[in-house]
Design an enzyme around this catalytic site. Sequence first.
Site, PDB file in Angstrom:
ATOM      1  N   HIS A   1      24.160  -4.602  40.133  1.00  0.00           N
ATOM      2  CA  HIS A   1      25.625  -4.599  40.198  1.00  0.00           C
ATOM      3  C   HIS A   1      26.092  -5.220  41.510  1.00  0.00           C
ATOM      4  CE1 HIS A   1      29.652  -3.286  39.118  1.00  0.00           C
ATOM      5  NE2 HIS A   1      29.815  -2.867  40.363  1.00  0.00           N
TER       6      HIS A   1
ATOM      7  N   GLU B   1      46.285  12.300   8.504  1.00  0.00           N
ATOM      8  CA  GLU B   1      45.681  12.504   7.186  1.00  0.00           C
ATOM      9  C   GLU B   1      44.580  11.488   6.885  1.00  0.00           C
ATOM     10  OE1 GLU B   1      46.426  14.282   4.172  1.00  0.00           O
ATOM     11  OE2 GLU B   1      47.953  15.664   4.898  1.00  0.00           O
TER      12      GLU B   1
ATOM     13  N   ARG C   1      41.979  19.895  12.036  1.00  0.00           N
ATOM     14  CA  ARG C   1      42.459  18.533  12.289  1.00  0.00           C
ATOM     15  C   ARG C   1      42.834  18.451  13.768  1.00  0.00           C
ATOM     16  NH1 ARG C   1      46.990  17.121   8.375  1.00  0.00           N
ATOM     17  NH2 ARG C   1      45.313  17.040   6.829  1.00  0.00           N
TER      18      ARG C   1
END
Length: 660
Positions: free
Chosen positions: A104, A436, A621
């Site tokens: 890096h 949904e 959900r």
Amino acid sequence: MKAVVFAYHNIGCAAVRSLLEAGVEIAAVFTHVDDSNENVFFESVAKLAARNGIPVFAPEDVNHPLWVEKIRQMQPDSIFSFYYRHMLSQEILDIAPKGGFNLHGSLLPNYRGRAPINWVLVNGETETGMTLHTMTVKPDAGAIVAQEALAITDADTAATLHSRMTHLAGELLNKVIPQIVAGTHSLTEQDTTKASYFGRRTPADGEIKWANDSRTIFNLIRAVTEPFPGAFSYLGERRVTIWGATASEKTYDVTPGTIVETKPLTVACAQGSIVLHSGQAENGLYLSGDQLAAEMYLVEGMRFGPQASAVIAATRRQKVLIMGANGFIGNHLTKRLLDDGKYEIYAMDMSSSQIEQHLSHPDFHFVEGDITIHNEWIEYHIKKCDIVLPLVAIATPIEYTRNPLRVFELDFEENLKIVRACVKYDKRIIFPSTSEVYGMCTDEEFDEDTSPLITGPINRQRWIYSTSKQLLDRVIWAYGKKDNLKFTLFRPFNWMGPRLDSLNSARVGSSRAITQLILNLVEGTPIKLIDGGEQKRCFTDISEAIEALFRVIENKDGLCDGQIINIGSPDNEASIKVMAETLVEKFEEHPLRDQFPPFAGYNLVESQSFYGDGYQDVQHRRPSIKNAKKLLNWEPTIMMDQTIEDTLDFFLKTAVEETK
């Protein structure tokens, strides 16, 4: 030692040479196909590998199981990544018994992320360096194997620093690769408290802000000069790229960006000034600063700044088309946009009962109409407006089984016409997907980018809404890829608040859960808990949800383009039963409580008897909101109890008013 190498760019070539010099057997090199839209100024890793008889590959997705298996068959001891542009999966990293190593271009933990060589110049750093570290799934976060520092001078540009860093990479690897081969290298964990992260840069980031001081502008110019696209500014509509400059401490009492001299070409900054040594008009030649001034007929007093047309566009109020402005989302969004004062709204709905207070507003233009009939009006206003929000849909669960074809015709077919008009007229569409679409997904949190969308069998007609919305999501995404449609998909998770449906819609069974429950309290009928009310949902306050949607419309820095964003409150998860119990508690405490009948209790009902044949429910959900946090800087804080209290208060006051 046998290695598989992932490499690109000059630094990748230097690193491959270091491995070869250390006697490492390279089983294969993975690289990239050069992008024809990119200035390919660097050496080819593919050519270097081929000339050394090393197999070379450039797959679109190296993490695909087929490529993972191919790499596994190579049986590498180690994996090396040298300026390869994609993250490697944990599956690939686990193949090599001696681990993976990445090179890096910074002194980690500083400047993790993209383009560190450019960023250190932009930020005026005086030192950078190279770091070899172990690879983890999290970018640039592994333990440090070796590190070398490099001083940055005022003479450095992106080109010179890149060249020096390439040389440094070779020196560093020549020292440490033999240690890795021998297994004598050491590891030092990164200090995460000192970590900084920088994202990718784009050509647009090179625009000069003359209100900065001369040193800041000088750093930007040298950070993005050749071979990169360059720093730039405008004289009216004329774009000028500035390739070379120096910073002067001399300050002028003029507006920043003003040309104060033409020989040498000098531009005032907020503090100090910039002397331009070289530049280029759009489609022109690379010229000295003095010749550039002469050939562009620049004179003292002219001013560099943003593109004139962009300034005009930024001050012009955007035109927003809202279809379904009288609905729950539409009426709250209308108020938020009008309160902001930067938007002009054109709207259609079949009623104006929820938006009457806005009808006289000069920036609100409403037409009562039906999107299934007024196609010409809609197409004309899509052409006229900048942003389109088609909020018309049947979104009440009982209708999915009661009127499935009507759901499909309105939610899919009519909205598809709107999507195609947005493609035709090159307009941005912000489309209301739905939670949904995740259906019966088993993930703990539903992720926009990775969660599977799982629906039930065909004979469960309740999924026609979910499937219609999902198919439109896919169509919009395809138009974005194929025809460059500008879009954002947002997925509401149980938004709740005042004006969610109406008590009248609840009376005919066509409302969302909380409105139906409030009607039960108002009329003194038992609260129906479908299948015992054990289904869990994450309830989101409408005010916070609308703020998130407003930020999608704002679209700062274009971050929302081509994105899918869940808008929900994962910490507000509760069962329908708990929500109902909280509602009853708030009802009993409300000042208007004595205006209504006694609480009639709970009635446990099977879903089939309530919704009819073809219904199927979802037990949980819960949204992931990582995209909302990252793209919108949005995170909800309002708890469910407060939202229930506000919603109840609105409907009880409405019910009392109706009886007067």
